[in-house]
Design a protein around this motif. Structure first.
Motif, mmCIF file in Angstrom:
data_model
loop_
_atom_site.group_PDB
_atom_site.id
_atom_site.type_symbol
_atom_site.label_atom_id
_atom_site.label_comp_id
_atom_site.label_asym_id
_atom_site.label_seq_id
_atom_site.Cartn_x
_atom_site.Cartn_y
_atom_site.Cartn_z
ATOM 1 N N ALA A 5 -40.941 -0.249 9.781
ATOM 2 C CA ALA A 5 -39.712 -0.892 10.244
ATOM 3 C C ALA A 5 -38.542 -0.706 9.280
ATOM 4 C CB ALA A 5 -39.958 -2.385 10.477
ATOM 5 N N PHE A 6 -38.815 -0.689 7.972
ATOM 6 C CA PHE A 6 -37.742 -0.663 6.992
ATOM 7 C C PHE A 6 -37.710 0.687 6.269
ATOM 8 C CE2 PHE A 6 -38.792 -5.409 6.690
ATOM 9 C CZ PHE A 6 -37.980 -5.694 7.789
ATOM 10 N N SER A 7 -36.667 1.426 6.496
ATOM 11 C CA SER A 7 -36.506 2.743 5.882
ATOM 12 C C SER A 7 -35.697 2.619 4.600
ATOM 13 C CB SER A 7 -35.771 3.666 6.854
ATOM 14 O OG SER A 7 -34.458 3.172 7.098
ATOM 15 N N ALA A 8 -35.528 3.742 3.918
ATOM 16 C CA ALA A 8 -34.679 3.767 2.723
ATOM 17 C C ALA A 8 -33.253 3.395 3.093
ATOM 18 C CB ALA A 8 -34.728 5.146 2.082
ATOM 19 N N GLU A 9 -32.828 3.781 4.284
ATOM 20 C CA GLU A 9 -31.478 3.416 4.732
ATOM 21 C C GLU A 9 -31.342 1.911 4.877
ATOM 22 O OE1 GLU A 9 -30.222 3.869 8.910
ATOM 23 O OE2 GLU A 9 -28.661 5.201 8.115
ATOM 24 N N THR A 10 -32.420 1.252 5.344
ATOM 25 C CA THR A 10 -32.395 -0.204 5.464
ATOM 26 C C THR A 10 -32.144 -0.846 4.111
ATOM 27 O OG1 THR A 10 -33.929 -0.156 7.325
ATOM 28 C CG2 THR A 10 -33.705 -2.242 6.144
ATOM 29 N N SER A 11 -32.824 -0.370 3.086
ATOM 30 C CA SER A 11 -32.651 -0.906 1.737
ATOM 31 C C SER A 11 -31.206 -0.767 1.271
ATOM 32 C CB SER A 11 -33.595 -0.188 0.770
ATOM 33 O OG SER A 11 -33.411 -0.647 -0.559
ATOM 34 N N THR A 12 -30.622 0.390 1.535
ATOM 35 C CA THR A 12 -29.245 0.628 1.124
ATOM 36 C C THR A 12 -28.280 -0.254 1.897
ATOM 37 O OG1 THR A 12 -29.824 2.920 0.628
ATOM 38 C CG2 THR A 12 -27.494 2.406 0.787
#
Length: 325
Positions: free
Chosen positions: A138-145
């Motif tokens: 569900a949570f990608s690197a883009e989500t973190s950013t």
């Protein structure tokens, strides 16, 4: 921070997050906006209380339960301290977090998680945001950013030092502290902290007495422990998250005594305002009745008052009485 390209959908969500945090919807409204761009199923805001140095769950949604000790357990992890230093969100199962997630999240079906420390734009830490989902991807690197980018706005949700006071606010030059009825002291947002108030233990009791009174505000003079006179104002306030806890602000600034009054004359004025007679004032201040009479003559001349009633009205309106701290 990684560079990202924001789509119109992302920009709309971020704008809506700010609008919801600033408005009455607060955390639920902000997270509804984030759900438009992030596939989260549950969230928890953990607030850091600078008055106690502890963390506690503030707002959550989507969880079957939130363990009461989870917040304090999490902030003892080495990985938490690393996230604080880097200000980069931690993913579920990151080194050092495995045991925590096995205990508090995996038993309830959560397979993806992201935790970010929340700092206001000026750098003050206010707490944590936990996000969870059942889909492991569900949570990608883009989500973190993306979460990192919006976290300064979300940090206002967990700002327990937020203090809502009279919209007129305080005049320039005042330093202040806020108290709740339990005596917990907090800083007042956008107002310098008062070291003088913090150093006086009796201020918490003064705040409690004021909160329990029917007064909307109070003014007075205070002789601090260093012998400095200070102008003091008390205002009703809401403290804690979104000003939800009944409290009071005590604000002060150094001053010279007005009308060329002496410290003893301030004491006499204070007793007159309390309704004391000359003999009662003499007994309270260990003076002769004649000396009290002489003080009153000087006070009437300096303040342009012709009666005790007029003196009392002027003293209360202008804050000429000594606060009994």
């Amino acid at each position: 921070m990684d560079q990202i390209t924001l789509s119109p959908r992302h920009l709309h969500a971020f704008t809506e997050v700010g609008f919801q945090v600033a408005g009455r919807s607060g955390a639920p409204g902000a997270m509804r906006a984030l759900r438009e761009v992030i596939a989260l199923e549950a969230y928890e805001f953990v607030a850091y209380d600078p008055a106690t140095g502890r963390h506690r769950s503030l707002v959550s949604d989507g969880y079957t339960r939130v363990d009461g000790d989870a917040a304090e357990e999490y902030v003892r992890l080495d990985s938490y301290r690393q996230a604080m230093d880097s200000r980069i969100p931690l993913v579920m199962g990151a080194p050092g977090t495995e045991r925590y997630f096995r205990r508090h999240l995996e038993p309830y079906g959560w397979r993806a998680g992201l935790t970010t420390p929340l700092f206001l734009s000026e750098g003050r830490y206010t707490g944590l945001l936990h996000l969870n989902a059942r889909d492991p991807g569900a949570f990608s690197a883009e989500t973190s950013t993306l979460i990192s980018a919006v976290s300064p706005t979300l940090a206002h949700v967990t700002d327990l030092s937020r203090c809502v006071i009279d919209p007129v606010g305080l005049p320039p030059g005042f330093h202040a502290a806020a108290f709740d009825r339990g005596g917990t002291r907090r800083d007042v947002t956008d107002t310098p902290a008062s070291e003088a108030v913090a150093a006086e233990p009796a201020m918490a009791e003064l705040a409690r007495e004021f909160i329990d009174s029917r007064e909307l505000n109070r003014r007075g003079l205070w002789l601090d422990g260093t012998g400095q006179w200070r102008e003091v104002r008390l205002l009703r306030a809401g403290v804690g998250p979104h000003g939800a806890i009944q409290g009071a602000v005590i604000a002060e600034r150094p001053c010279a005594l007005p009308y060329e009054l002496t410290g003893r004359e301030v004491e006499v004025i204070t007793r007159v305002a309390l309704g004391d007679s000359n003999p009662q004032i003499a007994a309270a201040l260990v003076l002769s009745v004649r000396t009290v009479t002489t003080h009153l003559e000087h006070i009437f001349a300096k303040l342009g008052c012709e009666s005790r009633t007029r003196l009392t009205t002027k003293a209360l309106a202008e804050g000429l009485c000594r606060l009994l701290v």
